[in-house]
Design an enzyme around this catalytic site. Structure first.
Site, short mmCIF file in Angstrom:
data_model
loop_
_atom_site.label_atom_id
_atom_site.label_comp_id
_atom_site.label_asym_id
_atom_site.label_seq_id
_atom_site.Cartn_x
_atom_site.Cartn_y
_atom_site.Cartn_z
N ARG A 102 0.87 -1.19 0.00
CA ARG A 102 0.00 0.00 0.00
C ARG A 102 0.89 1.22 0.00
NH1 ARG A 102 -5.10 1.06 3.86
NH2 ARG A 102 -5.91 -0.28 2.23
N HIS A 129 -7.72 0.77 -6.05
CA HIS A 129 -7.84 -0.12 -4.88
C HIS A 129 -8.48 -1.43 -5.37
CE1 HIS A 129 -7.93 -1.39 -0.86
NE2 HIS A 129 -8.85 -0.62 -0.35
N ASP A 225 -17.62 6.77 -0.71
CA ASP A 225 -16.30 6.63 -0.07
C ASP A 225 -16.03 7.95 0.64
OD1 ASP A 225 -13.73 5.81 0.62
OD2 ASP A 225 -12.87 6.21 -1.37
N CYS A 265 -16.41 1.24 1.41
CA CYS A 265 -15.23 0.40 1.68
C CYS A 265 -14.71 0.57 3.10
CB CYS A 265 -14.14 0.70 0.66
SG CYS A 265 -13.54 2.40 0.76
N ARG A 293 -13.08 -9.02 2.06
CA ARG A 293 -11.69 -8.69 1.73
C ARG A 293 -10.80 -9.93 1.86
NH1 ARG A 293 -9.88 -3.50 2.17
NH2 ARG A 293 -8.00 -4.39 1.24
N1 NVA Z 1 -10.36 6.48 -0.89
C1 NVA Z 1 -9.99 5.99 0.43
C2 NVA Z 1 -10.14 4.51 0.50
C3 NVA Z 1 -9.87 3.92 1.85
C4 NVA Z 1 -9.90 2.40 1.88
C5 NVA Z 1 -8.56 6.41 0.73
O1 NVA Z 1 -7.72 6.33 -0.16
O2 NVA Z 1 -8.29 6.84 1.85
#
Ligand code: NVA
Length: 309
Positions: A102, A129, A225, A265, A293
């Site tokens: 990540r 993602h 989101d 999410c 997940r």
């Molecule tokens: N768009 C959000 C997703 C978190 C899983 C972020 O990047 O923080």
């Protein structure tokens, strides 16, 4: 041998995505049925941004596949700071069978994949993602049945990883993907063009709106989101000012199909991008998404390891 990675949603063909979702469902029913990491072989998990679901679901999933989840502390490793992404990739590949990362920039992930010699999985970048989308599509399938022809509306910050991933993964699944976002927060032309290209192959579609109501009208699935993705904290005030009309409230959800599901999410900010009565209400499937997940990522890892053998 063809080394396979999962860096963005369209790394999977439509047929591969279906196979992967079938495998995820199989692994959900029989969690210990596949042992591609038997040994145990190690998987490096590196997080340069905060995490809860991703770390826990990968950790548990790797163990269920017979492997050893190895947390590599991003701050200590200093990838790209203390040593180059290329050198980190070469070193990791001598120790582990798969890398889960990540980070911020998609280009860094591409560099890792180009030099690792083992499969690399995108555990979220600024741009995509894809692991979340495998979990989300599995969740939609569980609640709504076959994916082709379903309509999904994504409302809010459509220029973020989740908006982009819904456009690519949803069209790959043959869904009609609608996004609604204010000016300045719409997906890039490159993502929209790619989604349209995929949609031509699968019979889906990709459409952009400014009004949330238009995107949500009659939709089978409504997604939102956070308005402030990780790394965008300094823009909080300007973002809160433009996204109000895109909140997923019960009034907005009422415009969708009567049996529509609401998705997020997580982490969620009740009273901001989603109303408490929606996320905690009967149409919400967010906890299924969070559980899925693990099943989805186990399928991703199994698929990549088998394809790369
Ligand atoms: N768009 C959000 C997703 C978190 C899983 C972020 O990047 O923080």
């Amino acid at each position: 041998m063809t080394l396979r990675h999962f860096l963005r949603d369209d790394d999977l063909s439509p047929a591969e995505q279906t196979r992967l979702l079938d495998l995820a469902a199989e692994l959900k029913a029989e969690p210990w049925s596949r042992r591609p990491l038997e040994g145990p072989q190690s998987v490096a998990m590196i997080f340069d941004k905060p995490t809860l679901r991703t770390q826990v679901s990968f950790g548990a999933g790797i163990a269920e596949l017979g492997g050893n989840p190895m947390l590599v502390e991003g701050r200590l490793a200093g990838i790209g700071v203390r040593e180059s992404v290329e050198d980190v990739a070469r070193v990791l590949a001598r120790q582990v069978s798969l890398v889960v990362w990540r980070t911020f920039f998609q280009a860094d992930l591409d560099t890792m994949a180009a030099h690792a010699g083992v499969p690399v999985v995108n555990a979220l970048t600024d741009d995509f993602h894809p692991c979340q989308l495998v979990a989300d599509l599995l969740t939609v399938r569980e609640h709504k049945g076959d994916l082709p022809g379903l309509t999904v509306a994504f409302v809010g910050d459509a220029a973020c990883n989740m908006g982009n991933s819904w456009l690519l993964a949803g069209t790959t699944a043959g869904m009609h993907v609608r996004v609604a976002a204010p000016p300045g927060y719409q997906p890039t032309g490159a993502v929209l063009d790619r989604a349209a290209e995929i949609a031509r192959e699968t019979g889906g579609s990709a459409t952009c709106f400014h009004e949330a109501e238009k995107a949500v009208a009659g939709a089978d699935v409504v997604v939102t989101d956070t308005w402030i993705s990780m790394g965008k904290e300094s823009e909080e005030a300007s973002r809160q000012a433009v996204f109000g009309a895109y909140a997923l409230t019960s009034e907005l959800l009422a415009l969708a199909a009567p049996d529509a599901i609401a998705m997020h999410c997580l982490p969620a900010y009740r009273g901001k991008e989603i109303a408490a009565e929606v996320i905690d209400g009967p149409q919400s499937v967010v906890w299924d998404e969070a559980e899925n997940r693990r099943h989805a990522q186990k399928a991703v890892m199994t698929f990549l390891l088998e394809a790369s053998r």
